[in-house]
Structures are given as C-alpha cells and as structure tokens.
Design an enzyme around this catalytic site. Structure first.
Site, PDB file in Angstrom:
ATOM      1  N   TYR A 133       0.830  -1.197   0.000  1.00 56.65           N
ATOM      2  CA  TYR A 133       0.000   0.000   0.000  1.00 56.65           C
ATOM      3  C   TYR A 133       0.865   1.248   0.000  1.00 56.65           C
ATOM      4  CZ  TYR A 133       0.766   0.861   5.053  1.00 56.65           C
ATOM      5  OH  TYR A 133       1.308   1.154   6.279  1.00 56.65           O
ATOM      6  N   ARG A 178       8.488   4.405  -4.297  1.00 60.26           N
ATOM      7  CA  ARG A 178       8.449   3.456  -3.164  1.00 60.26           C
ATOM      8  C   ARG A 178       7.449   2.333  -3.445  1.00 60.26           C
ATOM      9  NH1 ARG A 178       7.198   5.776   2.718  1.00 60.26           N
ATOM     10  NH2 ARG A 178       5.110   5.930   1.854  1.00 60.26           N
ATOM     11  N   ARG A 232      -7.545 -21.063  -2.001  1.00 61.85           N
ATOM     12  CA  ARG A 232      -6.539 -20.612  -1.046  1.00 61.85           C
ATOM     13  C   ARG A 232      -5.316 -21.516  -1.131  1.00 61.85           C
ATOM     14  NH1 ARG A 232      -4.554 -21.683   3.972  1.00 61.85           N
ATOM     15  NH2 ARG A 232      -3.706 -19.882   5.077  1.00 61.85           N
ATOM     16  N   HIS A 267      -0.876 -21.017  -0.689  1.00 62.01           N
ATOM     17  CA  HIS A 267       0.192 -20.057  -0.407  1.00 62.01           C
ATOM     18  C   HIS A 267       0.948 -19.633  -1.670  1.00 62.01           C
ATOM     19  CE1 HIS A 267      -0.644 -21.335   3.639  1.00 62.01           C
ATOM     20  NE2 HIS A 267       0.234 -20.489   4.137  1.00 62.01           N
ATOM     21  N   LYS A 293       6.328  -1.699   2.016  1.00 61.36           N
ATOM     22  CA  LYS A 293       5.126  -1.155   2.658  1.00 61.36           C
ATOM     23  C   LYS A 293       4.000  -2.176   2.474  1.00 61.36           C
ATOM     24  CE  LYS A 293       3.008   3.394   3.381  1.00 61.36           C
ATOM     25  NZ  LYS A 293       3.152   3.443   4.830  1.00 61.36           N
ATOM     26  N   GLU A 345      12.561   2.938  14.334  1.00 63.12           N
ATOM     27  CA  GLU A 345      11.435   3.741  13.836  1.00 63.12           C
ATOM     28  C   GLU A 345      10.262   3.572  14.775  1.00 63.12           C
ATOM     29  OE1 GLU A 345       9.710   2.737   9.995  1.00 63.12           O
ATOM     30  OE2 GLU A 345       9.838   0.597  10.373  1.00 63.12           O
ATOM     31  N   LEU A 396      10.874   1.502   7.221  1.00 63.19           N
ATOM     32  CA  LEU A 396      10.212   1.980   6.018  1.00 63.19           C
ATOM     33  C   LEU A 396      10.904   3.278   5.592  1.00 63.19           C
ATOM     34  CD1 LEU A 396       7.626   1.358   4.237  1.00 63.19           C
ATOM     35  CD2 LEU A 396       6.763   3.439   5.277  1.00 63.19           C
TER      36      LEU A 396
END
Ligand code: PDD
Length: 280
Positions: A34, A53, A100, A102, A145, A177, A201
C-alpha cells in the site's frame, strides 16, 4: 458510514458498493502492498517518490505494477478535492485466486483499491505526545510497505494501552522507527535519523525533512541511534505523511528535556509547513 467515491479495479463507485471477494489474497494472506499519499489543495505531495516506493514494494513481493506512473496519476486525481487537505490510501493485492494456496496464482489480475480521506490535524502536533519504547517484533522486510501490519498494530496498541501516542521500536540496542512513523532525535545539537535498510520503512516525510535540514544548514546525520543516546536526547520527533512532524515530550514516562517541543522542532515544523504551502 461516509459514502464517498472510491476507486476499485477500473471503476469509481460509492464506498458501500466497493466489494472484493473473500478469496482475495489481501483478505486471506495480507498479500499486498500500500501507499499513503498526502494531497494539499489538490496536489499530491511528492507523488513521484511515493510511486517509486510503491514500485520498490511491489518488486519486493514480486507483484507486477499494474499501472504506469502516468496512469496512477490519472486514477488518483478524480478522488481529490482541492478544497481540503487529504490523503490517498492506495492498496494493491495479488488478486482473487481460484483457491486458497500459499503459492502465487497464475494469471490473476491484481486488485487495485484507492480512497481519499480528510487529513485531520493531529492533536499532539503543537504540545507534543508521549511515547514508549519496546523491542521490535516485526519481520525482516520492513522496507516493503506491506499491508500485513499485525506487528505494527500490536506495537501501536501496546503504546495506546500505556497512555502513549506511539511506540518507538528498538532492535539490537538501537531505536529504528515508530510503529507507523520514522524517528528523529536531536543529540548534542545534531539531528539524527536511522539510515535506510531492510529494518525501516523509507519514509517520504523523513526524506523531505533531511532535505530541508541540509538546505537550511541544520546539522543532520543519517546514523544509528543507540537506545542510551535516545534516552538523553534533547529532542525526539516521529514523522509520517498523515501526522507530519510530532514532537515526543515524554519517553518511557520521563520528560524529554523540559517536556516541551524543542527549538529544532519549532524551526523544522515552520520550514516544513512553508515548504508544503510553496508546492500547493
Ligand atoms: N505509515 N514507518 C512506518 C512503519 C510507517 O507505517 C510509516 C507511515 C512511516 C512514515 O512514512 P511516510 O513519511 O512516507 O508516511 C514510517 C502510514 C502513514 C500508514 O501506515 O498509515
């Protein structure tokens, strides 16, 4: 629920009509990335840096970027309102797989979602907030992110449970951070922030602050901050796109200096606000 217009997979639609499948890998696995991009008076702040980014985050999870930078700008612009300070939340997941599993699915289009929200000025901006330190319990790719934010969420909630606004994360004896922010400390008159790497980040606000500091002859260094140095720092700040530059006035229940936002923060905050205005 506010019924604003959002973007989902090529369509603009009311928030309450935006639906994704329960088989979406973002829902099942947290398999996505995101961005949070502020917009001042309708101008996306440092859009190119945010998109760069995003490209790095997508490469980090081996997901092809579904759009060019020009297309991203075209997609996001209709969501903005020039009358307000807002931020875009943009999320891309590995899409809806048939089952589903992986392993990455074949030929599955990514799910792209974007919405815009008002930036509500953070209450602690002028008086500062409390923070608490704790050992970083997150994974090894904090430079990505990723939407998989359980570690960050648990750290932030632990801070809130202790009456604090942010958790400062410590790894191998160094503060690295915040749970959702980068960290700065003024030590012997020099502004320090930890160097980029897999454990933090690479914040866009962080880079803007370093740039402003260099252009205004505020001594600054990208260097590790030992926990002991943080405990005696003259000033501590946390920074992010939505909260900007927040002074920490109490750390682990002890005052930072005189318990008030410090002079370097005053200067930097003024310069930062002026810089924002100059771009919008
Ligand atoms: N988070 N570090 C972490 C772990 C973050 O989650 C964030 C921001 C930052 C600061 O990055 P930037 O200056 O680019 O916002 C650093 C956003 C705001 C969020 O998750 O909502």
């Amino acid at each position: 629920m506010e019924n604003k217009t959002v973007y989902l997979n090529g369509h603009y639609l009311p928030l309450n009509e935006a639906k994704v499948s329960v088989l979406d890998r973002g829902f099942l696995f947290g398999d996505g990335v995101y961005e949070v991009i502020p917009s001042y008076s309708g101008h996306l702040f440092h859009l190119q840096e945010h998109l760069e980014r995003l490209e790095n985050s997508l490469a980090g999870i081996r997901l092809a970027n579904p759009h060019t930078r020009e297309q991203w700008l075209e997609i996001l612009t209709p969501l903005l309102d020039a009358n307000f300070d807002q931020y875009i939340y943009l999320q891309i997941t590995r899409g809806v797989a048939p089952k589903r599993d992986h392993a990455f699915p074949d030929n599955t289009p990514a799910t792209v979602f974007a919405m815009c929200s008002a930036i509500v000025p953070f209450a602690g901006l002028n008086n500062g907030v409390k923070a608490v330190t704790m050992d970083d319990s997150r994974w090894k790719f904090c430079n990505i992110k990723a939407i998989t934010l359980l570690g960050n969420i648990l750290h932030r909630q632990e801070a809130i449970d202790q009456g604090c606004a942010e958790a400062l994360l410590v790894k191998d004896g160094y503060v690295i951070e915040g749970a959702a922010s980068n960290v700065f400390a003024v030590i012997d008159g020099v502004l320090f922030t930890p160097p980029k790497g897999n454990d933090i980040l690479p914040g866009i606000t962080r880079d803007v602050i370093l740039d402003i500091a260099r252009k205004n002859n505020i001594p600054c260094r990208e260097d590790k901050i030992p926990f002991a140095a943080l405990q005696t720092a003259g000033e501590i700040w946390v920074t992010s796109s939505t909260r900007e530059i927040i002074p920490i006035v109490e750390l682990d229940a002890k005052q930072v200096s005189d318990g008030k936002p410090g002079p370097v923060w005053q200067t930097m905050n003024q310069l930062f606000q002026a810089y924002k205005k100059s771009l919008s």
